[in-house]
Scaffold this active site. Sequence first.
Site, mmCIF file in Angstrom:
data_model
loop_
_atom_site.group_PDB
_atom_site.id
_atom_site.type_symbol
_atom_site.label_atom_id
_atom_site.label_comp_id
_atom_site.label_asym_id
_atom_site.label_seq_id
_atom_site.Cartn_x
_atom_site.Cartn_y
_atom_site.Cartn_z
ATOM 1 C CE LYS A 69 -3.463 2.337 2.820
ATOM 2 N NZ LYS A 69 -4.434 2.179 3.883
ATOM 3 C CD GLU A 146 -6.616 4.559 5.891
ATOM 4 O OE1 GLU A 146 -5.797 4.880 6.766
ATOM 5 O OE2 GLU A 146 -6.330 3.805 4.947
ATOM 6 C CG ASP A 169 -6.239 6.108 11.745
ATOM 7 O OD1 ASP A 169 -5.551 5.138 12.096
ATOM 8 O OD2 ASP A 169 -6.983 6.078 10.749
#
Length: 557
Positions: A69, A146, A169
Amino acid sequence: MTIIGIDLGTTNSLVSVFLNNECVIIPNALGNRLTPSVVGVMDDGAVIIGEAAKERLISHPNLTEAVFKRHMGSKKQYKLGEKLFSPTDLSALLLKALKADAEAFLGITITEAVISVPAYFNDHQRRATKEAGLLAGLKVERLINEPTAAALAYGIHQANEEKQLLIFDLGGGTFDVSLLEMSDNVMEIRAIAGDNFLGGEDFDEAILHYFLEQHSLKLEVVKGKWYSMLKKQAESCKVMLTTEDQAEMSFVYNGHTYKTMFTSTDFETISTELLTRLKVPLKKALNDSGIQPKELDHVVLVGGSTQMPIIRSFVARLFGQLPLSHINPDEVVGIGAGIYAAMKERNEYLRESVLTDVCPYTLGIGVVNDVYAPIIERNSVIPCSRVQRFINAKDYQDVIEVDIYQGESRDVKENLKLGSVLVPIPRVKSGEAVIDVRFTYDINGLLEVDIYSHSTGETKSLVIQNNEIHLSEAEITIRLQELAMLKIHPRDDARNQLLLARAGRLYEEALSESREHISQEMERFERALDTQDPEKIRKASVKLSQFIDQLEAQGLW
Ligand code: AMP
């Protein structure tokens, strides 16, 4: 039509769906809610995904890939066996597996998904994610940031209360911060900031480097398989420090055993630089939103890495309050993606809810002397469209080159170039040719650029630079066929493949007698698989599984 939500994570991925007014996480073929974001190829060329592939990371580093990713949208190619794969291809194979899990769970064909992406994903990375969806047979009309997904998961049931939340996060490879303001069922993202190259992996690396330094081992020497083993040990050490005060890391190399005991305090010291880096996006998000830290009702922790006690105490110290983490940090983004998918489906339960998001970075063009002229400022509410007027800088130039950038630096060379547009103009004196540059940033974070020339009356649109990393429709069709020809290990065989991969890893880690023993057990299991008799296979798998569990528990290898 059912739309699924997918958290396509650096380390793990997850698929969810909104059923009976709540978001449900869909288990994979092994019954697990998280699927490791790892893709591998077996010796016979068949593709394996998830747990079994993860087990083979160490034993077959040349046939297995993880953390791809991080390279989405780049030209990087991975050679697995005989075949080359782009990060988009590998993501597509993973998405395909998640789609199959959802189809098996729901008993219907799924053709559409909402996929979460790090807020700081740029235009190339976002387009690559959508392409991966297409290659997996999924229409991806919506990407969700996200941190926005995480905010949605927390906010959805209290959206009518007036509250301000900061979402922190920290995942495997990225760090995202978002500030959410809620009232009257409106969830408004006020600011987003982040670092695309800061996550749990960096804490593993910090432990690994410290370990090597302690033993005067050189990183250049410990390559390939050894490096993967060390990385795994470093991660285990980090995870152990979540529940224990100390953890030992040991490594056998060239017949010598190297050992280091880490305490929580050591770990905090080793991580000082990383903790300092975390403050940068936090400050940026607070400044941009105009929200004071003391005005925050809650700080919410999201992402696997926020389980580390050093992160929890860092956040508590910084904000003067205990952070919330009642939704499993590993699952919260996937849950948010599922809720957003239901909002897109126009689900009755969520009809009243409204979500607004922002553009996480500034978008603009380069002007004279490489100076940046911002057009859409970061944290503008999206979708948005802004126009600015520019003139020709030189006398009698016949074309204006409009270079489009994303980033915050005044010097355009420091920002990310997204593309350029050549706009023909009449040969006139400087300042006499006028163009209007319009940027339109859509709800998925994709940019459209239109440039209107007043002199010619023509409009030109952005041609994405580095075009070769994006696929045309024809190329997608060809790649689809190529991927369809790959042999994918059957979903119902996942448990057996995982067992063999675990046993294979133990074999690699073991020596002499233990090795022989493992080899015999593996052969016994393979013979059972060859019989294709379900009962024989079931019995043999129970036996091998017990054997492996025992070996792992005793640490015999
Ligand atoms: P994510 O990308 O959100 O799935 O987060 C994955 C990261 O979380 C990896 O770097 C893991 O090592 C880390 N992680 C998962 N569980 C723990 C734990 N119990 N303690 C510390 N780190 C963890």
